[in-house]
Scaffold this active site. Structure first.
Site, PDB file in Angstrom:
ATOM      1  N   ASP A   4      55.268  19.896  43.863  1.00 30.38           N
ATOM      2  CA  ASP A   4      54.465  20.596  44.075  1.00 30.38           C
ATOM      3  C   ASP A   4      54.988  21.243  45.434  1.00 30.38           C
ATOM      4  O   ASP A   4      55.809  20.504  46.479  1.00 30.38           O
ATOM      5  CB  ASP A   4      53.549  19.799  44.963  1.00 30.38           C
ATOM      6  CG  ASP A   4      51.831  19.670  45.063  1.00 30.38           C
ATOM      7  OD1 ASP A   4      51.983  21.414  44.689  1.00 30.38           O
ATOM      8  OD2 ASP A   4      51.566  19.520  46.045  1.00 30.38           O
TER       9      ASP A   4
ATOM     10  N   ASP B 194      52.250  26.419  41.332  1.00 27.19           N
ATOM     11  CA  ASP B 194      53.099  25.971  42.747  1.00 27.19           C
ATOM     12  C   ASP B 194      52.888  24.598  42.132  1.00 27.19           C
ATOM     13  O   ASP B 194      53.435  23.659  43.044  1.00 27.19           O
ATOM     14  CB  ASP B 194      52.320  25.749  43.409  1.00 27.19           C
ATOM     15  CG  ASP B 194      50.882  25.623  44.945  1.00 27.19           C
ATOM     16  OD1 ASP B 194      50.124  25.802  42.634  1.00 27.19           O
ATOM     17  OD2 ASP B 194      50.164  25.409  45.097  1.00 27.19           O
ATOM     18  N   GLU B 195      52.618  23.753  40.743  1.00 29.48           N
ATOM     19  CA  GLU B 195      52.115  22.991  40.716  1.00 29.48           C
ATOM     20  C   GLU B 195      52.776  22.468  38.957  1.00 29.48           C
ATOM     21  O   GLU B 195      52.185  23.131  38.632  1.00 29.48           O
ATOM     22  CB  GLU B 195      51.668  21.044  41.235  1.00 29.48           C
ATOM     23  CG  GLU B 195      50.295  21.623  41.264  1.00 29.48           C
ATOM     24  CD  GLU B 195      49.418  21.000  41.175  1.00 29.48           C
ATOM     25  OE1 GLU B 195      49.285  19.560  41.425  1.00 29.48           O
ATOM     26  OE2 GLU B 195      47.893  20.727  41.671  1.00 29.48           O
TER      27      GLU B 195
END
Length: 416
Positions: free
Chosen positions: A44, A137-138
């Site tokens: 993350d 983003d993850e």
């Protein structure tokens, strides 16, 4: 040799759970009895959009930064300084600025965020093809069987990856390592930012005191139902008779029981089906006329279509979203004869869906693609209006990628 400790600074490994690294005396040591046996990770990025902006504007390093829309928009991301004031994602901007009036507000620049995401997950992809992205983003990562190829157990690879990402991109990530997807995601939240946490056989005890809302699939409404039924914590669910949970909630009850005990059989699936994608904007002032609403709809269609082409997906199910001034949401849906991925097709469908709703003010508009599928190259079969437009818009994508987002501006997007 078993590995129970790895230094996050010098990558020294040890078979003892040491407090300090024996090689460099660092306290940044990851320790766990199962460290060399766990293979599933959740990565993350830390306050991603805000971190990209701070990286590109070093003068903002020690200032609270909020990435989001105008005064009537919402917070996309707040940096960790802003979060200390109570700012959080999806918070109305006016509330965020009331909580943190000195914050620097920056309009999102998704071209920068996409580039940063590609750099980060390009590095991840060098370790394994088993990467299931959840957003820019993850992602979940499965590193089983990669020890010999990548020179060490998954924990070692991930710590080295964390260092590489920070060095190459100037951004930090937090990583959770565990035996399954659910626990990996929980672990990644335990130590942020720039953290590395491990959950193994002790997971059930760690989960027990936490609220049931941390479980996948338990939203605000279901959480209230569980709480009213006497299940306020994960431990309450773990202690319950599984037959009672199944009797109350059906198959979901069985899944809740498994999750409460730290069990999750879902595999990391790089080809997981994405159900839909969308783009929306909140206006600074309420809009009523077709002309004003269409002027806001068009750039959303361009943004969504560009993302669909980049991801290689298309959809024949299009959805228009409008939010009235009383905050009630109006959604309208249509199905097209063929899957589309062009701004022109999205705009035409959105405008047709919007026409019957005109005559009252709105504060938000959005356009979405439901039930997306992999785009099929039909150029070799026959040419349609959609494929002709696709060629044009794909060429525009290339020009914008090379010369900047403003290199080509559609006439509809030009404002007085």
């Amino acid at each position: 040799m078993s590995i129970r400790a790895i230094c996050r600074d010098c990558l020294h490994t040890a078979d003892l759970k040491v407090e300090r690294c024996p090689a460099c005396d660092s306290r940044r040591v990851v320790r766990h009895d199962e460290l060399d046996r766990l293979t599933i990770a959740h990565l993350d990025c830390d306050a991603f959009y805000a971190s990209v902006e701070k990286r590109d504007r070093p003068e903002l390093r020690d200032r609270p930064v909020i990435v989001g829309g105008g005064k009537r928009g919402v917070v996309s991301t707040g940096c960790y300084i802003a979060r200390q004031y109570g700012v959080h994602s999806a918070m109305p901007m006016f509330k965020a600025l009331k909580a943190c009036p000195e914050a620097v507000v920056i309009k999102p620049d998704f071209s920068k965020y996409v580039a940063a995401s590609e750099a980060i997950f390009g590095a991840v992809g060098q370790l394994t093809p088993l990467v299931q992205t959840l957003s820019l983003d993850e992602a979940w990562i499965d590193l089983a069987g990669t020890e010999r190829l990548n020179g060490g157990p998954p924990a070692f690879q991930l710590i080295r990856l964390q260092q590489q990402i920070e060095t190459d991109t100037g951004l930090t990530v937090s990583i959770g390592l565990a035996p399954n997807r659910f626990l990996a995601k929980v672990a990644s939240e335990l130590d942020k930012p720039r953290g590395f946490s491990v959950l193994g056989s002790e997971a059930a005890a760690v989960l027990a005191p936490r609220p049931v809302g941390i479980l996948p699939g338990v939203g605000p409404v279901f959480r209230k139902t569980l709480q009213s039924d006497g299940y306020a914590t994960v431990g309450d669910l773990a202690a319950a008779d599984v037959r009672d949970l199944v009797r109350r909630y059906g198959e979901t009850g069985l899944r809740l029981h498994d999750l409460a005990h730290g069990r999750d059989a879902r595999a990391v699936n790089p080809g997981h089906e994405r159900k839909g994608m969308s783009a929306e904007t909140t206006f600074n002032e309420d809009l009523t006329s077709a002309e004003d609403l269409e002027a806001e709809l068009w750039p959303l269609c361009e943004k969504l279509a560009s993302k669909a082409r980049r991801d290689g997906v298309a959809s024949r199910v299009l959805v228009l979203k409008l939010r009235r001034t009383d905050f009630k949401i109006v959604t309208r849906r249509t199905s097209l004869p063929e899957p589309v991925q062009t701004a022109r097709a999205l705009f035409a469908a959105g405008r047709a869906l919007m026409a019957p709703e005109l005559g009252r003010p709105y504060r938000l508009i959005g356009i979405g693609m439901g039930e997306v599928v992999d785009a099929v190259d039909s150029h070799a079969l026959f040419e349609t209006a959609e494929t002709r437009t696709l060629k044009t818009e794909t060429a525009i994508d290339r020009l914008r990628a090379k010369f900047g987002a403003k290199a080509v501006v559609a006439g509809r997007a030009l404002k007085d």
